[in-house]
Design an enzyme around this catalytic site. Structure first.
Site, mmCIF file in Angstrom:
data_model
loop_
_atom_site.group_PDB
_atom_site.id
_atom_site.type_symbol
_atom_site.label_atom_id
_atom_site.label_comp_id
_atom_site.label_asym_id
_atom_site.label_seq_id
_atom_site.Cartn_x
_atom_site.Cartn_y
_atom_site.Cartn_z
ATOM 1 C CG ASP A 88 -0.433 1.668 -4.317
ATOM 2 O OD1 ASP A 88 -0.431 2.116 -3.153
ATOM 3 O OD2 ASP A 88 -1.415 1.781 -5.085
ATOM 4 C CB CYS A 128 -5.719 5.778 7.782
ATOM 5 S SG CYS A 128 -6.375 5.060 6.275
ATOM 6 C CG PHE A 188 -1.752 -1.257 1.354
ATOM 7 C CD1 PHE A 188 -2.937 -1.411 0.653
ATOM 8 C CD2 PHE A 188 -1.321 -2.295 2.174
ATOM 9 C CE1 PHE A 188 -3.696 -2.572 0.782
ATOM 10 C CE2 PHE A 188 -2.067 -3.459 2.308
ATOM 11 C CZ PHE A 188 -3.254 -3.603 1.615
#
Ligand code: SAH
Length: 412
Positions: free
Chosen positions: A252, A356, A230
Site C-alpha cells: 500500500d 469501488c 492496495f
C-alpha cells in the site's frame, strides 16, 4: 401541528426513476423555491404538479433533493430516522453470520436513510454523514444511533465539517486495545481479527464491504504466493495467510496502513517476519512483475519486492472516478492495472480484481478487464462475480448503490 412541507417541482421527466426507487434529483432537474434551508423537508412534484416524493433539499448542492418516502402521508422527521435505522439493524441480524463485530448498521440511501452511513466497530459507532443534509440532520442521526445501538462512543465524519476529520460527538473512546493504539478497536470477521483506527483510519476506519470477498481469497490461497495490492491494513492479506498461503506480500502507498497490516498479522497469530510488507506504489510493483514475467526491463525496480512470481494477485484500488467526468480516466487506470497483473501471473494464476467506483457499472468494469486481457494476451475465465458484503445492501432502481464490483478470475 407542523405546517405542510413546501413544494418544489421537477423540470425534467425523471419521476419514473424516483418512483422506481432512485432516491436523487440533481439540481438541473428541479426548480427550487427561494429561501429553502439545507435539510428542509419538501414535497417534490412532477411537471404536471402531481406528488412524486417527500424528502430533503440541499439548495446549494448539485445533489438538490433526496427522496425519503413516496407516501404523501408519511412525516419525515426524527421519528422516521429511528424507524429506518431500526429496520436497517433488523436486516443485519438476518444477514450477518454470528461473531461479526464490525459491520455497517446503516448504508444511507440504500437503507432508505439518506445521508447516513453508520458502521459499528465493537461498541464504537463510526458515522459518515453526507453533504449539507448530514450537517443539518446530524443531531437526529446521532440521537437515533444513541437510542438504538447504545454505543460507548459515537464518532462522526462529514466532508463539510473540520476537513472531514473524525469528531467524537458522544461518549468516550475506549482505551487502546492490547498491541493497539489510541483510537483503535479490535473487530472480528469470520475468524479474522483487525485493528481498526476509528479516528485516523480511511473512510470510517475499515473496508467492511470486502468481508465476504476476503473469504473468497482465503479459500483460494492455500499453498500460493499471494500479492495483495492496495492492501490498506491488510484485510485480504490476513485472509490469505490464514487460508494457508505460502507467502503474502502486502503493498500500500500509505506507510501507516502497511504498519498496521503487520500488526494485524501478529493479532491473528501469524508471523509477520514470514511475509513481506511494502509501502510502495502498486503500479510500480505490478510493472516490475509484468516486466519480470515477459522479460522486459522494469521501469523502476521496487525495493523489498520478493523475487519470483505470484500466483494470486489482489487488486483493490481506491475509487478512480469520483464523478462521471472522471470515468474515462478511471477506465484507463483499471485497464492498465489489470493488464499489468494479468501479464505478471503465471499460467493458472488467479486475479481477484475490484472496483469501488459507483460511476462504473459492473458490465463496464468487466469490459475494462476484458480489454486488459486482450492487451496482456491472456485467456481469462470468470470463476465468480460478487459485490459488497450483505450489510451493504443496494436498493432496487438505484444502480449507484451497487458500487463495489469484485471478480475472481483465472488467467489460463
Ligand atoms: N483492500 C483494502 C482496502 C483498499 S482501499 C481492504 O480490504 O481493507 C484502497 C487503498 O489503496 C488505500 O489504502 C490507499 O492508501 C491505497 N492506494 C491508493 N493509491 C495507491 C497506489 N498507487 N499504490 C498502492 N496503494 C495505493
Amino acid at each position: 401541528m407542523a405546517s405542510p412541507p413546501r413544494t418544489i417541482r421537477l423540470t425534467q421527466g425523471i419521476e419514473g426513476s424516483l418512483r422506481g426507487g432512485h432516491p436523487w434529483a440533481f439540481a438541473d432537474a428541479v426548480a427550487l423555491a427561494p429561501g429553502l434551508a439545507d435539510g428542509e423537508v419538501v414535497d417534490l412534484l412532477d411537471r404536471r404538479g402531481e406528488f412524486v416524493a417527500r424528502g430533503t433539499v440541499e439548495p446549494r448542492s448539485p445533489l438538490a433533493f433526496r427522496a425519503w418516502t413516496l407516501d404523501p402521508d408519511q412525516r419525515v422527521d426524527a421519528a422516521l430516522v429511528v424507524q429506518r435505522l431500526a429496520g436497517a439493524i433488523a436486516l443485519r441480524r438476518e444477514l450477518l453470520r454470528p461473531g461479526v463485530t464490525g459491520f455497517r448498521a446503516c448504508h444511507g440511501e440504500n437503507d432508505h436513510l439518506p445521508g447516513l452511513q453508520c458502521d459499528l466497530y465493537g461498541d464504537v459507532a463510526s458515522l459518515r454523514t453526507d453533504g449539507a443534509l448530514g450537517v443539518a440532520w446530524e443531531e437526529r442521526f446521532v440521537g437515533a444511533v444513541q437510542q438504538l445501538l447504545r454505543p460507548r462512543a459515537i464518532v462522526v465524519r462529514n466532508p463539510l465539517l473540520q476537513d472531514g476529520e473524525a469528531r467524537v460527538v458522544a461518549g468516550t473512546m475506549p482505551a487502546a486495545p492490547a498491541g493497539g493504539r489510541d483510537g483503535e478497536v479490535v473487530i472480528e470477521e469470520h475468524g479474522r481479527r483487525f485493528f481498526v483506527d476509528v479516528l485516523r483510519g480511511q473512510k470510517t476506519g475499515f473496508f467492511l464491504d470486502q468481508r465476504e470477498n476476503r473469504d473468497r481469497v482465503a479459500q483460494l490461497a492455500r499453498g500460493r504466493r499471494v500479492l495483495n495490492t492496495f492492501a490498506y491494513t491488510g484485510g485480504f492479506s490476513v485472509a490469505a495467510a490464514q487460508g494457508g498461503a505460502a507467502h503474502v506480500t502486502t503493498v500500500d502507498l500509505a506507510a501507516p496502513a502497511v504498519e498496521t497490516a503487520r500488526r494485524n498479522f501478529a493479532l491473528n497469530g501469524l508471523d509477520p517476519a514470514a511475509h513481506s510488507f511494502l509501502a510502495a506504489d502498486a503500479f510500480d510493483v505490478l510493472a516490475e512483475l509484468a516486466a519480470r514475467a515477459t522479460g522486459g526491463a522494469p521501469p523502476q525496480p521496487v525495493a523489498g519486492l520478493p523475487t519470483g512470481s505470484f500466483d494470486l494477485i489482489v487488486l483493490d484500488p481506491p475509487s478512480f472516478a469520483h464523478s462521471r467526468k472522471m470515468v474515462p480516466r478511471a477506465e484507463k487506470a483499471y485497464e492498465k492495472l489489470n493488464e499489468l497483473a494479468l501479464r505478471a501471473l503465471p499460467p493458472g494464476g488467479w486475479l481477484a480484481t475490484a472496483s469501488c467506483s459507483s460511476h462504473v457499472r459492473e458490465a463496464d468494469f468487466l469490459a475494462y478487464v476484458a480489454t486488459a486481457a486482450v492487451r496482456a494476451r491472456r485467456r481469462v475465465t470468470i470463476a465468480a462475480i460478487a459485490g459488497a458484503a450483505p450489510d451493504h445492501p443496494a436498493r432496487l432502481g438505484f444502480p449507484e448503490g451497487r458500487y463495489l464490483k469484485f471478480a475472481l478470475l483465472r488467467a489460463e
